[in-house]
Design a protein around this motif. Structure first.
Motif, mmCIF file in Angstrom:
data_model
loop_
_atom_site.group_PDB
_atom_site.id
_atom_site.type_symbol
_atom_site.label_atom_id
_atom_site.label_comp_id
_atom_site.label_asym_id
_atom_site.label_seq_id
_atom_site.Cartn_x
_atom_site.Cartn_y
_atom_site.Cartn_z
ATOM 1 N N LEU A 26 0.855 -1.187 0.000
ATOM 2 C CA LEU A 26 0.000 0.000 0.000
ATOM 3 C C LEU A 26 0.891 1.236 0.000
ATOM 4 C CD1 LEU A 26 -2.831 1.258 0.182
ATOM 5 C CD2 LEU A 26 -2.635 1.133 2.676
ATOM 6 N N VAL A 27 0.783 2.034 -1.061
ATOM 7 C CA VAL A 27 1.539 3.277 -1.184
ATOM 8 C C VAL A 27 0.575 4.411 -0.856
ATOM 9 C CG1 VAL A 27 2.950 4.734 -2.678
ATOM 10 C CG2 VAL A 27 2.958 2.234 -2.989
ATOM 11 N N ASP A 48 -0.394 4.670 12.423
ATOM 12 C CA ASP A 48 -0.573 3.419 13.161
ATOM 13 C C ASP A 48 -0.153 2.199 12.350
ATOM 14 O OD1 ASP A 48 -1.523 4.800 15.330
ATOM 15 O OD2 ASP A 48 -3.636 4.466 14.878
ATOM 16 N N TYR A 49 -0.010 2.371 11.021
ATOM 17 C CA TYR A 49 0.294 1.238 10.153
ATOM 18 C C TYR A 49 1.662 1.361 9.474
ATOM 19 C CZ TYR A 49 -4.807 1.001 10.523
ATOM 20 O OH TYR A 49 -6.095 0.971 10.995
ATOM 21 N N ILE A 57 3.858 -1.309 3.784
ATOM 22 C CA ILE A 57 3.334 0.053 3.734
ATOM 23 C C ILE A 57 4.462 1.009 3.334
ATOM 24 C CG2 ILE A 57 2.267 1.939 5.026
ATOM 25 C CD1 ILE A 57 0.395 -0.410 4.717
ATOM 26 N N LEU A 58 4.212 1.822 2.336
ATOM 27 C CA LEU A 58 5.144 2.875 1.943
ATOM 28 C C LEU A 58 4.382 4.193 2.010
ATOM 29 C CD1 LEU A 58 8.092 3.201 0.768
ATOM 30 C CD2 LEU A 58 6.979 3.446 -1.464
ATOM 31 N N THR A 59 4.931 5.159 2.739
ATOM 32 C CA THR A 59 4.238 6.443 2.880
ATOM 33 C C THR A 59 5.089 7.571 2.306
ATOM 34 O OG1 THR A 59 5.111 6.714 5.130
ATOM 35 C CG2 THR A 59 2.910 5.757 4.902
ATOM 36 N N ILE A 117 10.095 9.922 1.655
ATOM 37 C CA ILE A 117 9.539 8.605 1.377
ATOM 38 C C ILE A 117 9.947 7.700 2.533
ATOM 39 C CG2 ILE A 117 9.458 6.672 -0.223
ATOM 40 C CD1 ILE A 117 10.454 8.602 -2.409
ATOM 41 N N CYS A 118 8.974 7.084 3.182
ATOM 42 C CA CYS A 118 9.236 6.312 4.400
ATOM 43 C C CYS A 118 8.740 4.876 4.237
ATOM 44 C CB CYS A 118 8.531 6.957 5.595
ATOM 45 S SG CYS A 118 9.028 8.665 5.910
#
Length: 379
Positions: free
Chosen positions: A193-194, A214-215, A221-223, A238-239
């Motif tokens: 999930l980006v 929280d996720y 998960i890429l945020t 980019i985390c």
């Protein structure tokens, strides 16, 4: 005879359709920027800049990160950001557009599938077009349809990994993604999930750390946290999982061949992130201002259903949208009209952005004037 008849003709057509764009100076009360916490011109960041310069932080990087452009401030920011957002690694880039381009052109492989919300940022689209993955979309915020598309692609024989692309707060509609449902969907189908937190960072989530906080620790998960909106500076973080960040460093053309962001800018982003933890009133004040705007939009204009600091006032017609925007600008309110292709056809709108750069009294006056303009047929 013009030297560029094709270009002049295309510009004339934009003017006739009320879709011509031009650069406007800043003027009037700020209802247009993404400076949600009012940090961009703040004493907090001004002092941080002075402090950084006094301890010798360079203004320019002088080269790409893989050459001599990699400064201590970049590394410090990335380490602090990863700890703050709860991820293994973080990578600092020049802006959100560059970061999205890097993500989607680099990480999904040629057999993979990028499944994206139909209202995703333009930068994600550009990254996808540069990449090699299969692309498919789903209706806005519709998790059930997203799963139907996944199952359909699997039935058709596509076996590659799925990358689901969403925003947590949508830039033109201001609504929120059903985060928990998308996380569950990604887990169920072994997908990544980006999540683009561009309009959430600083204002939404615990401590202003975004709606994915929280996720964010999960490996799938890429945020993306942009630094030029709520944080008041510029750049993007980019985390995510270390393997993904290392892949971007080694393979993302938008990273490898770009001059590194200013080390001074990295120092300012560090200061902005620290302010979220040290000054919770920044987030609380912004949330109170947004709540006041929602209340006045309903009371004065009958506009309801908003979820964030972005309040779309759908007009529909391009020309009327720009006329109302101009009328509000003449009254001292900097509100911009948004037209296709930025938004779907027939949904031209005023994008009212609520920041702490304006007072509650100014917000009330703006909606008072807007109500009168919406009632008039000659505007």
């Amino acid at each position: 005879m013009t030297a560029f008849p094709r270009h002049e003709g295309a510009l004339d057509q934009l003017r006739k359709r009320s879709r011509y764009r031009s650069l406007m100076p800043r003027a009037g009360h700020d209802f247009a920027s993404n400076d949600y916490l009012g940090l961009a011109g703040s004493d907090l960041l001004r002092k941080a800049a002075q402090d950084a310069l006094s301890r010798g932080v360079p203004v320019g990087a002088g080269g790409s990160r893989l050459l001599r452009g990699n400064a201590d401030e970049h590394a410090l920011l990335e380490s602090e950001a990863a700890a703050l957002f709860g991820t293994e690694r973080a990578l600092f880039m020049g802006g959100g557009f560059q970061a999205n381009t890097a993500i989607f052109s680099t990480l999904p492989g040629h057999e993979d599938i990028v499944l994206y919300d139909e209202l995703i940022h333009a930068s994600a689209h550009d990254g996808m077009h540069l990449g090699r993955a299969i692309r498919a979309n789903f209706k806005h915020n519709n998790v059930a349809e997203a799963e139907r598309v996944i199952l359909s692609l699997r039935d058709a024989g596509h076996t590659g990994r799925i990358w689901i692309a969403i925003e947590t707060v949508y830039s033109m509609d201001g609504d929120l993604a059903p985060i928990a449902d998308f996380v569950a969907l990604a887990d169920k189908h072994d997908a990544v999930l980006v999540a683009d937190e561009a309009h959430a960072t600083g204002l939404h989530g615990s401590g202003g750390l975004g709606l994915m906080h929280d996720y964010a620790h999960k490996p799938n998960i890429l945020t993306l946290h942009t630094c030029g909106k709520g944080l008041g500076v510029s750049g993007a973080l980019i985390c995510g999982h270390a393997a993904l960040i290392e892949t971007l460093i080694n393979k993302a053309r938008a990273f490898i061949y770009a001059t590194a962001p200013s080390p001074l800018n990295a120092a300012l982003v560090r200061a902005a992130l620290r302010s979220l933890a040290e000054t919770p009133d920044l987030q609380h004040r912004a949330q109170e201002t947004v709540a006041h705007a929602h209340k006045e939009a309903a009371r004065l204009c009958g506009l309801t259903g908003f979820q964030s600091q972005i309040i779309p006032v759908i007009i529909g017609d391009d020309a009327r949208t720009m006329e109302i925007a101009a009328a509000l600008q003449a009254k001292g309110f900097d509100i911009r009209g948004i037209r296709p292709p930025t938004v779907p056809r027939g949904t031209s709108r005023l994008r009212v952005s609520i920041t702490t750069n304006v007072t509650k009294e100014t917000i009330t006056q703006m909606f008072t004037d807007l109500a009168k303009l919406l009632e008039r047929a000659d505007v």
